[in-house]
Design a protein around this motif. Structure first.
Motif, PDB file in Angstrom:
ATOM      1  N   UNK A 102      -6.604  -8.694 -11.179  1.00 51.77           N
ATOM      2  CA  UNK A 102      -7.775  -8.104 -10.524  1.00 51.77           C
ATOM      3  C   UNK A 102      -8.122  -6.715 -11.046  1.00 51.77           C
ATOM      4  N   UNK A 103      -7.296  -6.176 -11.923  1.00 52.80           N
ATOM      5  CA  UNK A 103      -7.579  -4.867 -12.496  1.00 52.80           C
ATOM      6  C   UNK A 103      -7.390  -3.719 -11.513  1.00 52.80           C
ATOM      7  N   UNK A 104      -6.595  -3.927 -10.477  1.00 52.11           N
ATOM      8  CA  UNK A 104      -6.343  -2.859  -9.509  1.00 52.11           C
ATOM      9  C   UNK A 104      -5.447  -1.800 -10.133  1.00 52.11           C
ATOM     10  N   UNK A 105      -5.556  -0.566  -9.623  1.00 54.29           N
ATOM     11  CA  UNK A 105      -4.757   0.530 -10.159  1.00 54.29           C
ATOM     12  C   UNK A 105      -3.345   0.491  -9.598  1.00 54.29           C
ATOM     13  N   UNK A 106      -2.400   0.834 -10.474  1.00 48.32           N
ATOM     14  CA  UNK A 106      -1.010   0.996 -10.052  1.00 48.32           C
ATOM     15  C   UNK A 106      -0.776   2.478  -9.786  1.00 48.32           C
ATOM     16  N   UNK A 107      -0.218   2.774  -8.645  1.00 52.02           N
ATOM     17  CA  UNK A 107       0.087   4.156  -8.294  1.00 52.02           C
ATOM     18  C   UNK A 107       1.590   4.357  -8.283  1.00 52.02           C
ATOM     19  N   UNK A 108       2.004   5.603  -8.260  1.00 48.10           N
ATOM     20  CA  UNK A 108       3.434   5.910  -8.305  1.00 48.10           C
ATOM     21  C   UNK A 108       4.183   5.272  -7.135  1.00 48.10           C
ATOM     22  N   UNK A 109       3.567   5.204  -5.958  1.00 47.03           N
ATOM     23  CA  UNK A 109       4.262   4.610  -4.814  1.00 47.03           C
ATOM     24  C   UNK A 109       4.462   3.109  -4.993  1.00 47.03           C
ATOM     25  N   UNK A 110       3.610   2.443  -5.784  1.00 45.36           N
ATOM     26  CA  UNK A 110       3.839   1.028  -6.093  1.00 45.36           C
ATOM     27  C   UNK A 110       5.108   0.881  -6.936  1.00 45.36           C
ATOM     28  N   UNK A 111       5.232   1.741  -7.922  1.00 41.17           N
ATOM     29  CA  UNK A 111       6.382   1.684  -8.831  1.00 41.17           C
ATOM     30  C   UNK A 111       7.669   2.064  -8.097  1.00 41.17           C
ATOM     31  N   UNK A 112       7.613   3.135  -7.304  1.00 43.68           N
ATOM     32  CA  UNK A 112       8.791   3.566  -6.547  1.00 43.68           C
ATOM     33  C   UNK A 112       9.211   2.472  -5.564  1.00 43.68           C
ATOM     34  N   UNK A 113       8.260   1.921  -4.853  1.00 45.10           N
ATOM     35  CA  UNK A 113       8.562   0.848  -3.908  1.00 45.10           C
ATOM     36  C   UNK A 113       9.153  -0.368  -4.596  1.00 45.10           C
ATOM     37  N   UNK A 114       8.608  -0.725  -5.760  1.00 44.39           N
ATOM     38  CA  UNK A 114       9.122  -1.875  -6.517  1.00 44.39           C
ATOM     39  C   UNK A 114      10.556  -1.638  -6.970  1.00 44.39           C
ATOM     40  N   UNK A 115      10.841  -0.425  -7.416  1.00 39.76           N
ATOM     41  CA  UNK A 115      12.212  -0.086  -7.833  1.00 39.76           C
ATOM     42  C   UNK A 115      13.166  -0.196  -6.645  1.00 39.76           C
ATOM     43  N   UNK A 116      12.729   0.285  -5.489  1.00 36.83           N
ATOM     44  CA  UNK A 116      13.568   0.206  -4.288  1.00 36.83           C
ATOM     45  C   UNK A 116      13.810  -1.255  -3.872  1.00 36.83           C
ATOM     46  N   UNK A 117      12.779  -2.080  -3.993  1.00 31.85           N
ATOM     47  CA  UNK A 117      12.934  -3.500  -3.659  1.00 31.85           C
ATOM     48  C   UNK A 117      13.939  -4.164  -4.591  1.00 31.85           C
ATOM     49  N   UNK A 118      13.790  -3.938  -5.894  1.00 34.58           N
ATOM     50  CA  UNK A 118      14.718  -4.525  -6.871  1.00 34.58           C
ATOM     51  C   UNK A 118      16.139  -4.016  -6.617  1.00 34.58           C
ATOM     52  N   UNK A 119      16.280  -2.722  -6.323  1.00 33.99           N
ATOM     53  CA  UNK A 119      17.609  -2.163  -6.033  1.00 33.99           C
ATOM     54  C   UNK A 119      18.212  -2.833  -4.796  1.00 33.99           C
TER      55      UNK A 119
END
Length: 130
Positions: A102-119
Motif C-alpha cells: 500500500x506504500x504506507x510509511x514506516x516509522x521508527x516505532x514500527x521498527x522498534x515494535x517489530x524488534x520487540x515482537x521478534x525478541x
C-alpha cells in the motif's frame, strides 16, 4: 482444541471447517445488521467494487487461509503456548504488507515494535528454562 483435533484431522481439514464456520457466522451478522438497518438490498453491493474484492481475496486467501493452515500445522508439532507467541508475528507481516503493497510509511516505532515482537518470540521459544 485444535491441537487435540490435529490427531484426527489434517491441518487442511481443520482450516476448511474453521473458515466455513467463520464465513457463515460473519455473513449472518452482516445480514442481520443490514436487516435491522433496512438495507438488505445493498448486502451484496460491495462485491461490485474491485478494491473491496481484492481486499477480501487478500484477507481471505493470504491472511486467513495461510495463517489457519500454518497454525494448525504448527499445533501438530509444538505446544500451543509456544505456538501462540508466533501469532504476534502477524503484526509485523501487516506492517510490511502496508509498506510494500500500500506504500504506507514506516516509522521508527514500527521498527522498534517489530524488534520487540521478534525478541519476545525468540525469547519465549529459545530461552525456555528446560
Amino acid at each position: 482444541m485444535a491441537r487435540i483435533l490435529t490427531k484426527d484431522f489434517s491441518g487442511i481439514e481443520l482450516s476448511y471447517i474453521m473458515i466455513i464456520i467463520s464465513f457463515i457466522a460473519f455473513n449472518i451478522v452482516a445480514f442481520v445488521k443490514n436487516l435491522i438497518n433496512g438495507t438488505v438490498g445493498s448486502f451484496l453491493a460491495p462485491l461490485g467494487n474491485i478494491d473491496f474484492v481484492l481486499a477480501i481475496l487478500y484477507l481471505g486467501v493470504l491472511s486467513s487461509l495461510c495463517t489457519s493452515l500454518l497454525t494448525n500445522y504448527i499445533l501438530s508439532k509444538i505446544q500451543a503456548s509456544k505456538m501462540s507467541v508466533f501469532s504476534n508475528l502477524g503484526t509485523i507481516i501487516s506492517i510490511l504488507a502496508g509498506a510494500l503493497i500500500l506504500g504506507e510509511k514506516l516509522y521508527s516505532y514500527h521498527i522498534i515494535g517489530s524488534i520487540l515482537i521478534v525478541a519476545g518470540v525468540l525469547g519465549t521459544n529459545f530461552l525456555d528454562s528446560k
